[in-house]
Design a protein around this motif. Sequence first.
Motif, PDB file in Angstrom:
ATOM      1  N   ALA A  76       0.839  -1.206   0.000  1.00  0.00           N
ATOM      2  CA  ALA A  76       0.000   0.000   0.000  1.00  0.00           C
ATOM      3  C   ALA A  76       0.866   1.246   0.000  1.00  0.00           C
ATOM      4  O   ALA A  76       0.524   2.259  -0.602  1.00  0.00           O
ATOM      5  CB  ALA A  76      -0.923   0.002   1.218  1.00  0.00           C
ATOM      6  N   HIS A  89      -5.160   0.003   3.826  1.00  0.00           N
ATOM      7  CA  HIS A  89      -4.089  -0.608   3.034  1.00  0.00           C
ATOM      8  C   HIS A  89      -4.689  -1.532   1.974  1.00  0.00           C
ATOM      9  O   HIS A  89      -4.329  -1.483   0.808  1.00  0.00           O
ATOM     10  CB  HIS A  89      -3.163  -1.436   3.938  1.00  0.00           C
ATOM     11  N   ALA A 144      -6.717   0.299  -0.720  1.00  0.00           N
ATOM     12  CA  ALA A 144      -5.857   0.992  -1.682  1.00  0.00           C
ATOM     13  C   ALA A 144      -5.324   0.017  -2.730  1.00  0.00           C
ATOM     14  O   ALA A 144      -5.244   0.342  -3.922  1.00  0.00           O
ATOM     15  CB  ALA A 144      -4.690   1.664  -0.950  1.00  0.00           C
ATOM     16  N   PHE A 198      -2.356   4.631  -0.974  1.00  0.00           N
ATOM     17  CA  PHE A 198      -2.836   4.616   0.402  1.00  0.00           C
ATOM     18  C   PHE A 198      -2.863   6.021   0.996  1.00  0.00           C
ATOM     19  O   PHE A 198      -3.780   6.373   1.750  1.00  0.00           O
ATOM     20  CB  PHE A 198      -1.926   3.708   1.242  1.00  0.00           C
TER      21      PHE A 198
END
Lengths: 436, 436
Positions: free
Chosen positions: A109, A204, A207, A220
């Motif tokens: 991420a 995380h 994303a 992220f």
Amino acid sequence: MNPIRIGLLGAGVVASGVVKVLQRNQTEIQRRAGRGIEIARVAVRNPEKARAALGSDVELTTDFDALVTDPAIDIVVELIGGTTRAKELVLKAIEAGKHVVTANKALLAVHGTEIFEAASAKGVMVAFEAAVAGGIPIIKALREGLTANRIQWIAGIINGTTNFILSEMRSRGLDFDTVLKEAQRLGYAEADPTFDIEGIDAAHKAAIMSAIAFGVPVQFDKAYVEGITKLQAADITYAEQLGYRIKLLGITKRREHGIELRVHPTLVPQSRLIANVEGAMNAVVVHGDAVGATLYYGKGAGSEPTASAVVADLVDVTRLHTADPDHRVPYLAFQPHALDDTPVLPMDQVVTSFYLRLRVADQAGVLARITGILAEHDISIDAVLQREAGDDENQTDLIILTHDTEEGRMNRAMAQMEALPTVLQPIVRIRKEELN
Amino acid sequence: MNPIRIGLLGAGVVASGVVKVLQRNQTEIQRRAGRGIEIARVAVRNPEKARAALGSDVELTTDFDALVTDPAIDIVVELIGGTTRAKELVLKAIEAGKHVVTANKALLAVHGTEIFEAASAKGVMVAFEAAVAGGIPIIKALREGLTANRIQWIAGIINGTTNFILSEMRSRGLDFDTVLKEAQRLGYAEADPTFDIEGIDAAHKAAIMSAIAFGVPVQFDKAYVEGITKLQAADITYAEQLGYRIKLLGITKRREHGIELRVHPTLVPQSRLIANVEGAMNAVVVHGDAVGATLYYGKGAGSEPTASAVVADLVDVTRLHTADPDHRVPYLAFQPHALDDTPVLPMDQVVTSFYLRLRVADQAGVLARITGILAEHDISIDAVLQREAGDDENQTDLIILTHDTEEGRMNRAMAQMEALPTVLQPIVRIRKEELN
């Protein structure tokens, strides 16, 4: 054919799952992969502890750097977590021409772009099924199973700890702190639960899914992240009375001029399958323009469920590693040169409907004044519920469901409402998604 | 890179979906596949009708044989259905070195072994994501996503028509015939609904999943198949009172000395996610030893949902067609030489629990006599419910839930119970699965 040889970094819960699954299902896995998959060596910090966790059949080393560059190793499996040492080792492995399998969502991420570029330059694979939703093959579904579709949105319960807490809060009417303590006692929440309960872990994963769904870099840092720590039992009850459940969802959505990427508690209609996902289970709904809504459900964490994803990646890499790199599945589903720069929209521009709870003075004209403010901001109302507010008979809870509106607009309306003398406490605001 | 060129067989609902999706999402698909996917020609029986269904942008032909051998075509997509002409054309395409994508579950369920052998000899791919559960990427999950696991069982709602009928029967208290007629009017059931309502379509799909899960040949001929035509509204109601829903499930299960493969109406606990899959939707639960239960949900039929799976296969073949054949994903998940001959168990040896409904004379000692017979056959009882049976006050419905037992044992017990003068009608027997 010689077995493919893997080097494992780490001796934690997932690593011990990987060792167990590879040993137990050796025959089955080889029948599928066409080739044995063998653990050459495991790099660990504490060999005694590792010996207990991993059993006596694996060779241990404390030299992580030597492992990731060992010419006898084909695939490096990174299971140490974190974003510093893990990043160093993954980049070093790639530089040494190793394929990499990782369960590390934080790493991807935050440093995904850099890692995928390095891997692309070296022509090696980076596989990370275990990074999102544990054993559920959601990365594969997105990267390969739904390639025909323009993905419209994804909404997922992608953190088991928070879903366990929310399930317990609802079914037993308990408050957040009480359930968190119980979750810690049961091992569903860590001693420091921040990453889970503040929504960071879910962000995380969201994303990563967002990048794969829309063909953009992993971002992220652009995600809006709100956890469940401020959720009150009263709102869970009111939501239920209105036909909704509250879930911590990771959501990413295609809009005309950008992408929404956000994690927050969300009201979801009880009739949706995902609203009925209870306990520590995970589920992800993906909506594509051709297929409509599809849902993927299973265990999102734990030793063997996560190992299931790691080993599936090992089989994929084993099957594909001889293939021409241009014809492998791209890291982020789209060919690296075909990623685009659609922006992640600022939260002000995100569109959702809302659940609002206002503690108001129980007197004539209050509702009229509040609905008036909403109307001034062009926010239309879907339902209103009025409830006695505990002991004080001069106060009332006013619960309002709105139709879709922009977050910025809602913020302005809320500021105006909170300025009223008859609005006695900060307004509770929870976003709502119909997911249809 | 030149686009990959496909030849389409058929101009039906799925074919028109494939044409639409490939055109509409051309850019997105190319960004993923790394290469354009282009329809070279479509072979149809009736060009006028096809023109209306497929639009003006595709080239039509009536010469199916010329299409499948055309050197300018890389992949043949078979969407004509049936097992005779489709088989001829698929084998001819394979013989000509074409990769094949098909949505034809009957073809693979009946002639899978022959087709995969021919493809293997020629080194071409046969992809068939669309053959099971439409747009849900369940074949990919089984062949690739869960390769770490010893699969223990699969249970799926894999026929939308019957799930629609059962959902309507339950929610509206209607009987089978009434709902079937409505389903036909709404287009959820065909004019001749036999394949759906008798469970044959579901059995085709279950046979394919069974092969992929357990590494055995596709064996539709060994499947036990029972449809929903004899289901009565009363049993749906009683099941509900006991905490269950009735679903037509395709089930395949690993047992010590063989594999269970069966399709039949099944009681499932209401608390299971799959019990809450309503209408024409499909869902498949897969239980693996490492990952536990995972569930996959979505539209199992329809033009674009099915096209979603066909086009995903086209992207897969496009990505993989340059790869060394030995390193591609095997047709049936396991390497062809590694299939094994675990037998499909005869239905007598299948183990389930049971729902029984007996219409009995309302007199003393009847329940004792019946539970006595079950005890003699070592069948233990989980719950008993007694209900007035309509108008006749001398008759009672006796509903019994049993624990797990062998089907053969239950058959013998039922024969003995039906011979009692106090058992007034043939016993209704529905299998039950806890799916945990």
